[in-house]
Write a protein that holds these residues in place. Structure first.
Motif, mmCIF file in Angstrom:
data_model
loop_
_atom_site.group_PDB
_atom_site.id
_atom_site.type_symbol
_atom_site.label_atom_id
_atom_site.label_comp_id
_atom_site.label_asym_id
_atom_site.label_seq_id
_atom_site.Cartn_x
_atom_site.Cartn_y
_atom_site.Cartn_z
ATOM 1 N N GLY A 1 -41.285 -12.257 23.804
ATOM 2 C CA GLY A 1 -40.800 -13.282 24.721
ATOM 3 C C GLY A 1 -40.773 -14.683 24.180
ATOM 4 N N THR A 2 -41.157 -14.863 22.916
ATOM 5 C CA THR A 2 -41.203 -16.201 22.361
ATOM 6 C C THR A 2 -39.917 -16.530 21.607
ATOM 7 O OG1 THR A 2 -42.234 -15.465 20.289
ATOM 8 C CG2 THR A 2 -43.699 -16.092 22.104
ATOM 9 N N PHE A 3 -39.628 -17.826 21.494
ATOM 10 C CA PHE A 3 -38.486 -18.301 20.725
ATOM 11 C C PHE A 3 -38.988 -19.287 19.684
ATOM 12 C CE2 PHE A 3 -35.380 -21.790 20.148
ATOM 13 C CZ PHE A 3 -34.434 -21.082 19.424
ATOM 14 N N ASP A 4 -38.681 -19.013 18.435
ATOM 15 C CA ASP A 4 -39.079 -19.882 17.334
ATOM 16 C C ASP A 4 -37.820 -20.258 16.569
ATOM 17 O OD1 ASP A 4 -40.040 -21.172 15.116
ATOM 18 O OD2 ASP A 4 -41.524 -19.655 14.591
ATOM 19 N N LEU A 5 -37.381 -21.502 16.717
ATOM 20 C CA LEU A 5 -36.138 -21.936 16.098
ATOM 21 C C LEU A 5 -36.178 -21.771 14.579
ATOM 22 C CD1 LEU A 5 -33.341 -23.214 16.448
ATOM 23 C CD2 LEU A 5 -34.442 -25.467 16.353
ATOM 24 N N ALA A 6 -37.355 -21.963 13.984
ATOM 25 C CA ALA A 6 -37.463 -21.876 12.528
ATOM 26 C C ALA A 6 -37.211 -20.456 12.018
ATOM 27 C CB ALA A 6 -38.841 -22.355 12.082
ATOM 28 N N ARG A 7 -37.493 -19.452 12.856
ATOM 29 C CA ARG A 7 -37.310 -18.057 12.444
ATOM 30 C C ARG A 7 -36.063 -17.417 13.040
ATOM 31 N NH1 ARG A 7 -42.595 -14.833 13.741
ATOM 32 N NH2 ARG A 7 -42.320 -15.915 15.721
ATOM 33 N N ALA A 8 -35.372 -18.137 13.914
ATOM 34 C CA ALA A 8 -34.208 -17.567 14.593
ATOM 35 C C ALA A 8 -33.080 -17.303 13.602
ATOM 36 C CB ALA A 8 -33.737 -18.504 15.698
ATOM 37 N N ARG A 9 -32.385 -16.189 13.802
ATOM 38 C CA ARG A 9 -31.227 -15.852 12.981
ATOM 39 C C ARG A 9 -29.935 -16.207 13.718
ATOM 40 N NH1 ARG A 9 -34.579 -11.510 12.903
ATOM 41 N NH2 ARG A 9 -33.150 -10.234 14.157
ATOM 42 N N GLN A 10 -29.706 -15.582 14.851
ATOM 43 C CA GLN A 10 -28.522 -15.883 15.651
ATOM 44 C C GLN A 10 -28.862 -16.671 16.916
ATOM 45 O OE1 GLN A 10 -25.524 -12.612 16.017
ATOM 46 N NE2 GLN A 10 -27.108 -11.337 15.085
ATOM 47 N N ASP A 11 -30.109 -16.592 17.364
ATOM 48 C CA ASP A 11 -30.489 -17.244 18.615
ATOM 49 C C ASP A 11 -30.452 -18.759 18.494
ATOM 50 O OD1 ASP A 11 -30.810 -14.751 19.624
ATOM 51 O OD2 ASP A 11 -32.982 -14.881 19.923
ATOM 52 N N ARG A 12 -30.112 -19.393 19.604
ATOM 53 C CA ARG A 12 -30.105 -20.839 19.718
ATOM 54 C C ARG A 12 -31.037 -21.245 20.857
ATOM 55 N NH1 ARG A 12 -28.458 -19.888 15.587
ATOM 56 N NH2 ARG A 12 -26.495 -20.444 14.578
#
Length: 255
Positions: free
Chosen positions: A149-160
């Motif tokens: 459930g977490t979002f990490d911009l540094a590790r995101a591939r396609q997610d914004r």
């Protein structure tokens, strides 16, 4: 029923200036925000939402419909407008993430902004603090698997930082299916069961897809949540607080 994604268009680069011109008017933006909860509303209601005259609203609605952001349907003598599909809802969420916050100059504006961050609809599912708490509880109780459930911009591939997610493949477990059966909820077979969005105000995942839509409908039918007038904010009733606590272990005590 979900709306299909738009088909790829032939031709050159996308002319994003066309969409930019449509959302450059504050009145049209207020119309889009009023429809971002998935409902279809008549022109008179949307004129009141935008704070413009019926004639001006008619002009706005015509431009938004012609530009592909709205769809219109006739119901008797009245015409009802809704967002043309989930891609438009994602556009609105993305703009909210990028746009600066409006200055708050009254208690009413503060209350409205707080309500939207606590619990709101995101097209056809729940978002805000309630939305991410629901997602977290589904994961923590073993009803969903595949991510945390977490979002990490540094590790995101396609997610914004806002909009539908693609990096994580969440799956409904046998425990989750038992939960839905206990709630009397059946998911439509023609729609992807589990999707997620990155919540723009919480920067975590909230539940979307058929499961997100089904839970929103079921909670509304059960009287656990209710809409709060003309905004996308929803309020959790006393019955809803008890139900969410007993069924999912969600404590919605104000932070």
């Amino acid at each position: 029923m979900g709306h299909p994604e738009p088909a790829p268009r032939a031709g050159g680069d996308a002319d994003i200036a066309v969409i930019g011109a449509l959302v450059a008017d504050p009145g049209r933006c207020r119309i889009l925000l009023a429809l971002d909860d998935g409902r279809a509303l008549p022109a008179t209601r949307l004129a009141a939402e935008a704070g413009v005259s019926p004639a001006t609203a008619s002009s706005h609605l015509g431009k938004l419909t012609e530009g592909g952001l709205l769809a219109v349907e006739a119901r008797g003598r009245h015409r009802y407008y809704r967002l043309a599909g989930p891609a438009v809802a994602r556009l609105i969420e993305a703009l909210q993430q990028l746009a600066p916050a409006m200055p708050i100059s009254s208690l009413r504006q503060h209350t409205r902004a707080h309500a939207l961050r606590e619990a709101r609809t995101c097209y056809d599912h729940l978002a805000g603090r309630l939305g991410v708490e629901l997602m977290s509880a589904m994961i923590g109780n073993g009803h969903l698997t595949g991510g945390d459930g977490t979002f990490d911009l540094a590790r995101a591939r396609q997610d914004r930082p806002t909009g539908y997610g693609h990096d994580v493949d969440y799956t409904l477990t046998a425990s989750g299916e038992e939960l839905l059966a206990g709630l009397g909820l059946r998911l439509p077979a023609r729609r992807r069961p589990v999707r997620y969005c990155v919540d723009w105000s919480e920067q975590r995942h909230h539940l979307a897809g058929a499961l997100g839509r089904g839970l929103l409908d079921r909670f509304t039918q059960a009287g656990w949540i209710r809409r709060t007038g003309t905004t996308r904010a929803v309020s959790v009733t006393d019955a809803g607080r008890r139900g969410l606590r007993d069924v999912l272990g969600i404590d919605l005590t104000p932070p």
